[in-house]
Scaffold this motif. Structure first.
Motif, mmCIF file in Angstrom:
data_model
loop_
_atom_site.group_PDB
_atom_site.id
_atom_site.type_symbol
_atom_site.label_atom_id
_atom_site.label_comp_id
_atom_site.label_asym_id
_atom_site.label_seq_id
_atom_site.Cartn_x
_atom_site.Cartn_y
_atom_site.Cartn_z
ATOM 1 N N SER A 334 8.033 -42.448 -58.730
ATOM 2 C CA SER A 334 7.624 -42.627 -57.347
ATOM 3 C C SER A 334 6.902 -41.376 -56.848
ATOM 4 C CB SER A 334 8.856 -42.888 -56.474
ATOM 5 O OG SER A 334 9.653 -41.700 -56.388
ATOM 6 N N VAL A 335 6.478 -41.425 -55.576
ATOM 7 C CA VAL A 335 5.841 -40.254 -54.988
ATOM 8 C C VAL A 335 6.814 -39.079 -54.921
ATOM 9 C CG1 VAL A 335 4.113 -41.517 -53.662
ATOM 10 C CG2 VAL A 335 6.380 -41.162 -52.687
ATOM 11 N N VAL A 336 8.117 -39.397 -54.857
ATOM 12 C CA VAL A 336 9.121 -38.327 -54.875
ATOM 13 C C VAL A 336 9.075 -37.600 -56.211
ATOM 14 C CG1 VAL A 336 11.594 -37.838 -54.803
ATOM 15 C CG2 VAL A 336 10.620 -39.514 -53.232
ATOM 16 N N GLY A 337 8.987 -38.356 -57.291
ATOM 17 C CA GLY A 337 8.907 -37.743 -58.608
ATOM 18 C C GLY A 337 7.616 -36.965 -58.797
ATOM 19 N N VAL A 338 6.515 -37.521 -58.311
ATOM 20 C CA VAL A 338 5.229 -36.818 -58.419
ATOM 21 C C VAL A 338 5.281 -35.508 -57.650
ATOM 22 C CG1 VAL A 338 2.774 -36.930 -57.842
ATOM 23 C CG2 VAL A 338 3.919 -38.932 -58.799
ATOM 24 N N GLY A 339 5.881 -35.548 -56.444
ATOM 25 C CA GLY A 339 6.006 -34.323 -55.649
ATOM 26 C C GLY A 339 6.867 -33.285 -56.332
ATOM 27 N N ARG A 340 7.940 -33.734 -56.967
ATOM 28 C CA ARG A 340 8.826 -32.794 -57.670
ATOM 29 C C ARG A 340 8.100 -32.147 -58.854
ATOM 30 N NH1 ARG A 340 12.652 -31.904 -61.488
ATOM 31 N NH2 ARG A 340 14.624 -30.985 -60.792
ATOM 32 N N ILE A 341 7.344 -32.948 -59.599
ATOM 33 C CA ILE A 341 6.562 -32.406 -60.710
ATOM 34 C C ILE A 341 5.569 -31.369 -60.197
ATOM 35 C CG2 ILE A 341 4.795 -32.971 -62.418
ATOM 36 C CD1 ILE A 341 7.539 -33.796 -63.313
ATOM 37 N N ALA A 342 4.922 -31.690 -59.067
ATOM 38 C CA ALA A 342 3.961 -30.747 -58.477
ATOM 39 C C ALA A 342 4.641 -29.442 -58.097
ATOM 40 C CB ALA A 342 3.297 -31.376 -57.253
ATOM 41 N N GLY A 343 5.842 -29.534 -57.495
ATOM 42 C CA GLY A 343 6.578 -28.338 -57.132
ATOM 43 C C GLY A 343 6.967 -27.518 -58.346
ATOM 44 N N GLU A 344 7.398 -28.177 -59.418
ATOM 45 C CA GLU A 344 7.766 -27.477 -60.651
ATOM 46 C C GLU A 344 6.575 -26.709 -61.219
ATOM 47 O OE1 GLU A 344 9.497 -29.759 -63.721
ATOM 48 O OE2 GLU A 344 11.497 -29.763 -62.834
ATOM 49 N N ILE A 345 5.428 -27.390 -61.273
ATOM 50 C CA ILE A 345 4.231 -26.750 -61.814
ATOM 51 C C ILE A 345 3.868 -25.529 -60.980
ATOM 52 C CG2 ILE A 345 1.748 -27.039 -62.173
ATOM 53 C CD1 ILE A 345 2.334 -29.990 -62.831
ATOM 54 N N SER A 346 3.849 -25.712 -59.667
ATOM 55 C CA SER A 346 3.427 -24.633 -58.774
ATOM 56 C C SER A 346 4.352 -23.428 -58.828
ATOM 57 C CB SER A 346 3.346 -25.163 -57.342
ATOM 58 O OG SER A 346 2.911 -24.169 -56.446
ATOM 59 N N SER A 347 5.652 -23.646 -59.076
ATOM 60 C CA SER A 347 6.630 -22.556 -59.022
ATOM 61 C C SER A 347 6.757 -21.792 -60.341
ATOM 62 C CB SER A 347 8.002 -23.109 -58.617
ATOM 63 O OG SER A 347 8.468 -24.047 -59.566
ATOM 64 N N GLN A 348 6.021 -22.185 -61.374
ATOM 65 C CA GLN A 348 6.097 -21.488 -62.667
ATOM 66 C C GLN A 348 5.212 -20.239 -62.628
ATOM 67 O OE1 GLN A 348 8.217 -22.476 -65.212
ATOM 68 N NE2 GLN A 348 8.919 -23.912 -63.635
ATOM 69 N N GLU A 349 5.785 -19.139 -62.159
ATOM 70 C CA GLU A 349 4.994 -17.921 -61.980
ATOM 71 C C GLU A 349 4.515 -17.326 -63.301
ATOM 72 O OE1 GLU A 349 6.306 -15.208 -58.776
ATOM 73 O OE2 GLU A 349 8.051 -16.528 -58.601
ATOM 74 N N VAL A 350 5.156 -17.706 -64.421
ATOM 75 C CA VAL A 350 4.706 -17.184 -65.711
ATOM 76 C C VAL A 350 3.404 -17.845 -66.149
ATOM 77 C CG1 VAL A 350 7.029 -16.598 -66.470
ATOM 78 C CG2 VAL A 350 6.133 -18.885 -66.943
ATOM 79 N N ILE A 351 3.064 -18.972 -65.536
ATOM 80 C CA ILE A 351 1.807 -19.659 -65.855
ATOM 81 C C ILE A 351 0.723 -19.107 -64.934
ATOM 82 C CG2 ILE A 351 0.648 -21.892 -65.935
ATOM 83 C CD1 ILE A 351 3.334 -23.192 -66.368
ATOM 84 N N PRO A 352 -0.470 -18.785 -65.473
ATOM 85 C CA PRO A 352 -1.557 -18.289 -64.621
ATOM 86 C C PRO A 352 -1.859 -19.232 -63.465
ATOM 87 C CG PRO A 352 -2.123 -18.024 -66.944
ATOM 88 C CD PRO A 352 -0.848 -18.822 -66.897
#
Length: 447
Positions: A334-352
């Protein structure tokens, strides 16, 4: 800082999806107005109106529940002779009553001058253009975003520069039987480490052959097991030579998705190949314009596969949500899952940062392609259902003309209201299931 980045990622995708929904409805709105259909409302969301403003004959606004949108056009249902007099009582009387009430509601919205501005009087091709305008807007958005992603950011490609060099060789059996991850004195030195290679080295020549890609180099390494071959590498801008002996060892078989394959019992599938014990760096490589449409086509094919198998996919989601079974990371969410994935990606500070932004752009692009495919399903209330109705009407009229029969007139979409309500209930149930699963057992990219 991590929480803030998580929120920013969610907001990025939320705004992207909201804009996509708004433009989807614009895709319906513009051709409807171009074909002189009177459009009474252009709304983003459902439920009570939060804000609206009337411009000309159309009310533009936002509803309380931002879960979609709609464009309201007059004359969606044609009049029906059966509506004159008392509705026939039969086993389907309730459904007939629904159709009658829907037609009456449409009639009540008509004003003087609407006689030739109703939707059902348009030629079939114009109705199809209006209904396909929304999905094709999503296709356009997805294509443009994929162009930005591939041509602006690039795609991750493995280079011939080494990211890691293992000191020893730990077999798959050792890892499975003892869980060993650290080297011991009994473990043989990895060939690359023994040859003096270090992280940051770039392999340029292997066994006298110029190296052009990591895939090419990997194939040569696998085939050279047990042979000592010359190797040239570059370190700090200086070319150096050494020799290396790839070790024949069992390694997991990796699929096209980059994941290690397992058998029916969950054990890793292995095979004996040459192995030197290194990991390669990945970098974003910008693609040409010619790579955009193939990438869009591949994503559409993957999404279509999910949609075709949607009932089984939903069963799998339900089983995972209400049991200890793992969630399929490639299944629907759902959009909830998509939003969570987006948050996970954005919060990975080790990734450029550039890589994270690229991933978020790709996520919004994929959502738009999913909206395109899903809305083409030929069931009401989806756009594909209206297209199917228009095509059926066109077919009936052609057959009647071919056999010199009277024109059957417009197809009465009001008769399909029971199907519409049934599909709407199923869609709401699907949405509720996916939201629940995304809360209790979310898909995670980094676990």
């Amino acid at each position: 800082m991590t929480i803030l980045l998580f929120i920013l990622g969610v907001l990025f995708v939320a705004i992207g999806i909201a804009v996509s929904i708004a433009l989807h409805e614009v895709g319906h709105l513009l051709p409807a107005k171009a074909f002189k259909v009177r459009v009474t409302q252009y709304m983003i969301g459902f439920g009570p109106t939060v804000f609206s403003r009337t411009r000309g004959e159309t009310e533009y606004g936002f509803k309380a529940l931002p879960l979609g949108g709609y464009v309201s056009m007059v004359g969606m249902f044609p009049p029906n002779k059966e509506d004159e007099g008392e509705v026939r009582r039969s086993s389907t009387g309730m459904f007939q009553q629904l159709a009658t009430e829907a037609r009456q509601a449409e009639t009540d919205r008509l004003v003087e001058g609407d006689e030739d501005r109703v939707f059902y009087k348009l030629p079939v091709y114009k109705r199809i253009i209006i209904m396909l305008g929304g999905p094709f807007m999503n296709l356009l958005i997805g294509t443009v975003l994929f162009a930005v992603l591939l041509m602006g950011f690039g795609t991750a490609q493995t280079t011939t520069t080494l990211a890691e060099v293992n000191k020893c060789v730990i077999t798959a059996e050792q890892q499975a039987d003892t869980g060993q991850t650290e080297c011991t004195e009994a473990d043989p030195a990895a060939p690359a480490y023994a040859a003096g290679l270090l992280p940051g080295d770039t392999i340029t020549v292997f066994d006298g052959k110029q190296v052009s890609s990591w895939e090419e180099l990997s194939g040569w390494i696998r085939e050279a097991a047990g042979r000592t071959v010359p190797l040239t590498y570059e370190r700090d801008g200086v070319e150096r030579q050494t020799s290396i002996t790839p070790l024949l060892t069992e390694r997991p078989v990796v699929g096209d998705d980059g994941a290690a394959q397992t058998d029916d019992d969950g054990n890793y599938v292995t095979r004996e190949v040459g192995f030197i014990g290194v990991g390669a760096e990945q970098t974003l490589v910008r693609q040409s314009a010619g790579a955009v449409l193939p990438a869009v086509g591949e994503n559409l094919a993957n999404i279509a596969g999910v949609v075709v198998n949607l009932p089984q996919r939903l069963v799998d989601v339900a089983q995972a949500a209400f049991s200890s079974e793992p969630r399929d990371p490639n299944g629907p969410m759902s959009v909830v899952g998509v939003g969570r994935i987006a948050g996970e990606i954005s919060s990975q500070e080790v990734i450029p940062a550039a890589d994270r932004v690229a991933s978020l752009v790709g996520l919004v692009a994929s959502v738009n392609l999913a909206l395109f495919v899903f809305n083409l399903i030929p069931l009401l209330p989806l756009d594909g259902g209206h297209v199917a109705g228009a095509l059926w009407e066109g077919l009936r009229r052609r057959v009647a003309k071919l056999f010199h029969r009277p024109d059957p007139g417009p197809f009465d979409m009001a008769k399909m209201l029971p199907v519409t309500y049934a599909v709407a209930v199923l869609l709401m149930g699907m949405g509720a299931l996916l939201i629940y699963a995304d809360i209790v057992k979310p898909v995670s990219l980094f676990n």
